[in-house]
Write a protein that holds these residues in place. Structure first.
Motif, PDB file in Angstrom:
ATOM      1  N   LYS A  21       0.811  -1.221   0.000  1.00 38.00           N
ATOM      2  CA  LYS A  21       0.000   0.000   0.000  1.00 38.00           C
ATOM      3  C   LYS A  21       0.849   1.278   0.000  1.00 38.00           C
ATOM      4  O   LYS A  21       0.473   2.283  -0.608  1.00 38.00           O
ATOM      5  N   TYR A  22       1.986   1.252   0.687  1.00 36.64           N
ATOM      6  CA  TYR A  22       2.823   2.457   0.817  1.00 36.64           C
ATOM      7  C   TYR A  22       4.295   2.091   0.627  1.00 36.64           C
ATOM      8  O   TYR A  22       5.121   2.309   1.516  1.00 36.64           O
ATOM      9  N   SER A  23       4.637   1.528  -0.512  1.00 40.74           N
ATOM     10  CA  SER A  23       5.981   0.988  -0.717  1.00 40.74           C
ATOM     11  C   SER A  23       7.102   1.972  -0.378  1.00 40.74           C
ATOM     12  O   SER A  23       8.031   1.646   0.365  1.00 40.74           O
ATOM     13  N   ASP A  24       7.056   3.198  -0.903  1.00 42.03           N
ATOM     14  CA  ASP A  24       8.134   4.164  -0.682  1.00 42.03           C
ATOM     15  C   ASP A  24       8.206   4.619   0.772  1.00 42.03           C
ATOM     16  O   ASP A  24       9.283   4.768   1.341  1.00 42.03           O
ATOM     17  N   LYS A  25       7.051   4.848   1.394  1.00 46.98           N
ATOM     18  CA  LYS A  25       7.029   5.403   2.746  1.00 46.98           C
ATOM     19  C   LYS A  25       7.567   4.422   3.787  1.00 46.98           C
ATOM     20  O   LYS A  25       8.132   4.827   4.801  1.00 46.98           O
ATOM     21  N   VAL A  26       7.372   3.115   3.552  1.00 47.03           N
ATOM     22  CA  VAL A  26       7.866   2.121   4.511  1.00 47.03           C
ATOM     23  C   VAL A  26       9.365   2.294   4.714  1.00 47.03           C
ATOM     24  O   VAL A  26       9.862   2.396   5.848  1.00 47.03           O
TER      25      VAL A  26
ATOM     26  N   GLU B 131      11.218   4.139   7.995  1.00 48.28           N
ATOM     27  CA  GLU B 131      12.113   3.293   8.779  1.00 48.28           C
ATOM     28  C   GLU B 131      13.471   3.984   8.934  1.00 48.28           C
ATOM     29  O   GLU B 131      14.053   3.996  10.021  1.00 48.28           O
ATOM     30  N   LEU B 132      13.967   4.584   7.852  1.00 51.28           N
ATOM     31  CA  LEU B 132      15.236   5.302   7.896  1.00 51.28           C
ATOM     32  C   LEU B 132      15.159   6.517   8.819  1.00 51.28           C
ATOM     33  O   LEU B 132      16.130   6.856   9.507  1.00 51.28           O
ATOM     34  N   LEU B 133      14.013   7.160   8.856  1.00 49.17           N
ATOM     35  CA  LEU B 133      13.823   8.332   9.709  1.00 49.17           C
ATOM     36  C   LEU B 133      13.617   7.956  11.181  1.00 49.17           C
ATOM     37  O   LEU B 133      13.582   8.831  12.053  1.00 49.17           O
ATOM     38  N   GLY B 134      13.464   6.658  11.430  1.00 46.35           N
ATOM     39  CA  GLY B 134      13.266   6.203  12.801  1.00 46.35           C
ATOM     40  C   GLY B 134      11.865   6.417  13.333  1.00 46.35           C
ATOM     41  O   GLY B 134      11.648   6.417  14.545  1.00 46.35           O
ATOM     42  N   LYS B 135      10.900   6.581  12.417  1.00 49.10           N
ATOM     43  CA  LYS B 135       9.519   6.790  12.842  1.00 49.10           C
ATOM     44  C   LYS B 135       8.752   5.483  13.038  1.00 49.10           C
ATOM     45  O   LYS B 135       7.728   5.455  13.725  1.00 49.10           O
ATOM     46  N   ILE B 136       9.232   4.412  12.398  1.00 49.54           N
ATOM     47  CA  ILE B 136       8.597   3.102  12.540  1.00 49.54           C
ATOM     48  C   ILE B 136       9.674   2.053  12.777  1.00 49.54           C
ATOM     49  O   ILE B 136      10.864   2.278  12.498  1.00 49.54           O
TER      50      ILE B 136
END
Length: 260
Positions: free
Chosen positions: A236-241, A245-250
């Motif tokens: 559903k959100y390929s780029d955002k995953v 993750e790199l930003l440390g939000k998930i």
């Protein structure tokens, strides 16, 4: 429909040996909630019936999921008092068998609204050894264990030992002399604690941020707040995953995504 759980349930890692297979019917989202396991005698006295019901009901109202074994007595009371949409029943047989038959309607309701779990394939009947594993799973899923009534030779005392081996706290109801001698002996030894004030107990156990949900900044974090499967999120959100993750939000753990 019976399905198989293909990811690791963190709580079950505390077991002596993680189950080879796990099958379910119902809502696996309940596995992500705070959980309390409640077990006890199949023949509770009137006092135990009343206060097991109150305890399970108030824990459920505090958004805590109740885990038990779908047996007669304390298990049945615990599931019903929690409401079937906030309870997990672990059974010692294949999920195509509704056992014990006296609880078939309760089990149907949990299938529709809550979650049924088993380590056994379809067609597997309950036997002495299957109850042993069932009991260990019930204990492992809960943050704590409550044994509301148990005599000296009660099978519920093995559940207490599982909990103590896992480092979990164990609680019971305070009983009169010559009642629930199994739990009273454990209280005397300082191994388990009695619950003298149900409201205080539930309040102390309840999530402190129950009414303080974090503010969700965007649609993707809102989606991730329910801890979706990693594959589902990528579709559903390929780029955002990868970005989040790199930003440390998930965080990606055990095939699921968690908001940090």
């Amino acid at each position: 429909m019976i399905s198989q759980i293909t990811y690791t349930i963190d709580e079950l890692s505390s077991m002596k040996k993680y189950p080879k297979e796990l099958f379910y019917i119902g809502n696996t989202k309940l596995l992500e909630k705070q959980k309390v396991s409640i077990v006890g005698t199949r023949r509770p006295n009137a006092y135990t019936k009343e206060f097991t019901h109150k305890l399970s009901q108030k824990l459920s109202q505090a958004n805590i999921c109740i885990v038990s074994g779908a047996a007669m007595g304390v298990d049945t009371i615990s599931h019903k008092a929690a409401n079937t949409d906030n309870t997990i029943a672990v059974v010692a047989n294949g999920l195509d068998i509704r056992y014990p038959s006296i609880n078939k309607n309760l089990i149907k309701d949990i299938e529709s609204n809550g979650l049924m779990l088993s380590a056994y394939k379809e067609g597997e009947k309950a036997r002495a050894y299957t109850f042993v594993l069932r009991n260990e799973i019930v204990v492992a899923l809960g943050d704590i264990l409550i044994v509301s009534e148990a005599d000296m030779k009660s099978g519920s005392l093995t559940s207490v030992q599982y909990a103590l081996d896992m480092g979990k706290k164990v609680y019971t109801l305070p009983h009169r002399l010559n009642e629930s001698l199994g739990t009273q002996e454990l209280v005397r030894k300082g191994l388990i604690e009695p619950i003298y004030d149900i409201d205080k107990f539930v309040n102390d156990l309840s999530p402190k941020d129950l009414n303080q949900s974090p503010i969700i900044q965007d649609e993707f974090l809102s989606f991730c707040s329910s801890s979706p499967l990693y594959d589902e999120a990528v579709l559903k959100y390929s780029d955002k995953v990868f970005e989040y993750e790199l930003l440390g939000k998930i965080e990606i753990k055990n095939g699921k995504i968690f908001v940090l």
